[in-house]
Every structure is written in structure tokens, then in C-alpha cells.
Design a protein around this motif. Structure first.
Motif, short mmCIF file in Angstrom:
data_model
loop_
_atom_site.label_atom_id
_atom_site.label_comp_id
_atom_site.label_asym_id
_atom_site.label_seq_id
_atom_site.Cartn_x
_atom_site.Cartn_y
_atom_site.Cartn_z
N CYS A 19 -7.32 -5.24 -5.20
CA CYS A 19 -6.44 -5.29 -4.96
C CYS A 19 -5.67 -5.76 -6.12
O CYS A 19 -4.37 -5.16 -6.44
N MET A 20 -5.79 -7.47 -5.25
CA MET A 20 -4.39 -8.28 -6.41
C MET A 20 -5.02 -7.99 -8.11
O MET A 20 -4.47 -9.06 -8.65
N GLU A 24 0.58 -5.98 -11.44
CA GLU A 24 2.31 -6.24 -10.19
C GLU A 24 1.50 -5.62 -9.07
O GLU A 24 3.13 -5.26 -8.58
N VAL A 25 0.79 -5.95 -8.36
CA VAL A 25 0.35 -5.94 -6.96
C VAL A 25 0.88 -6.28 -5.87
O VAL A 25 0.61 -8.53 -6.45
N GLU A 27 0.76 -8.32 -1.89
CA GLU A 27 -0.05 -7.50 -0.89
C GLU A 27 0.88 -8.14 0.53
O GLU A 27 1.32 -9.37 -0.10
N TRP A 36 -1.44 -3.30 0.70
CA TRP A 36 -0.49 -3.67 -0.88
C TRP A 36 -0.16 -3.00 -1.69
O TRP A 36 -0.57 -1.27 -1.51
N VAL A 38 2.25 -1.34 -5.42
CA VAL A 38 3.30 -1.68 -6.02
C VAL A 38 3.69 -1.07 -6.07
O VAL A 38 4.23 0.41 -5.70
N ASN A 42 2.99 1.56 -1.34
CA ASN A 42 1.63 1.87 -0.45
C ASN A 42 0.79 2.68 -1.37
O ASN A 42 0.94 3.92 -1.04
N THR A 117 -8.12 1.71 -6.78
CA THR A 117 -7.67 2.26 -8.33
C THR A 117 -7.69 3.22 -8.88
O THR A 117 -6.14 2.84 -9.72
N TYR A 120 -4.05 3.41 -6.74
CA TYR A 120 -2.64 2.70 -7.92
C TYR A 120 -2.50 3.25 -8.55
O TYR A 120 -1.46 3.48 -8.95
N ALA A 124 1.58 3.93 -8.75
CA ALA A 124 2.23 3.57 -9.97
C ALA A 124 2.63 3.73 -11.01
O ALA A 124 2.47 4.98 -11.58
#
Length: 137
Positions: A19-20, A24-25, A27, A36, A38, A42, A117, A120, A124
Motif C-alpha cells: 500500500c505505501m 500519496e497513500v 495508513e 489505507w 488515498v 479507503n 493496486t 487503489y 484514486a
């Protein structure tokens, strides 16, 4: 239940590594477990289910636990795959595009990285998701 079990550190480390590594994530500690985010959305949430708590997760996963689950989002076209309707996956009812997976010793971490991913990229901003290298384009 007096105290809720934490996410095992070894699993949290693996999830953080995935995740990190995305743009721009952040936790955060969630109401239970770890999430996590962005752009305040969530995209992954790890939760320990134990003794039927939390009830919404226990019901969605079909187990009182103990088990560790991860929820994430997928685009509608990908949700149609039959595999997301059977273990280790489950479909919570609180969002149309949410999926959960049980994490255990048999988890495929390459697949989990792909699913996180994708989640995200679903949530995102487009400028951030465009920065992500995805195996499936």
C-alpha cells in the motif's frame, strides 16, 4: 469481547509494503483494524474477526473467526469473475464494488498486491492512478 486482536505485525508489514508503495497513500487506524487511504478514500482495510466481532465483517465473511480479512474495491467488469463469489473471497453488502479476502498462510501475495493496486486505481484521482504500473494495464 474486552480487547480486539490486532493485525499480526508480519501481515501488517506485507500490506504496508504494497500500500505505501502507491502514490500519496496514508495508513490510518480504523474503527477496527488498519486502513489505507488515498484522497480520503479507503482502498484497503485489514480487520481481525474474533468471537463474531465485528459483526458486519463476521457476517460478510461467514465466520465468527478467528480470521484476518482484507477488504478492497474492484471495477464492475472484474467483479463478474466467479472466483470472487467463493472462498477465500466474500462479498460484503455495504458497497456494490467491495470484495473481501481471508488472509492466511496460503494467501497468494502477488494476487493480493494486484487486487490492492486495482482497488487503489478504482478510488484514486486519475492523475495518481495514471502513475501506477499495473500488470493488466
Amino acid at each position: 469481547m474486552a480487547e480486539h486482536p490486532p493485525i499480526p505485525p508480519s501481515i501488517q508489514s506485507r500490506l504496508n509494503a504494497i500500500c505505501m508503495g502507491l502514490p500519496e497513500v496514508v495508513e490510518e487506524s480504523a474503527w477496527t483494524g488498519i486502513r489505507w487511504v488515498v484522497a480520503k478514500k479507503n482502498f484497503a482495510h485489514a480487520v481481525m474477526i474474533a468471537e463474531g466481532w465485528p459483526p458486519a465483517y463476521a457476517e460478510a465473511a461467514g465466520s465468527a473467526g478467528p480470521m484476518l480479512v482484507l477488504t478492497f474495491r474492484l471495477p464492475p467488469a472484474r467483479l463478474a469473475a466467479p472466483k470472487f463469489s467463493r472462498p477465500p473471497f466474500f462479498r460484503p453488502v455495504w458497497f456494490a464494488n467491495i470484495v473481501g479476502i481471508r488472509l492466511d498462510a496460503h494467501s497468494d501475495w502477488d494476487e493480493i498486491a494486484d487486487l490492492i493496486t486495482e482497488s487503489y486505481c478504482v478510488l484514486a484521482p486519475k492523475k495518481l492512478s495514471a502513475l501506477v504500473d499495473r500488470p493488466n494495464g
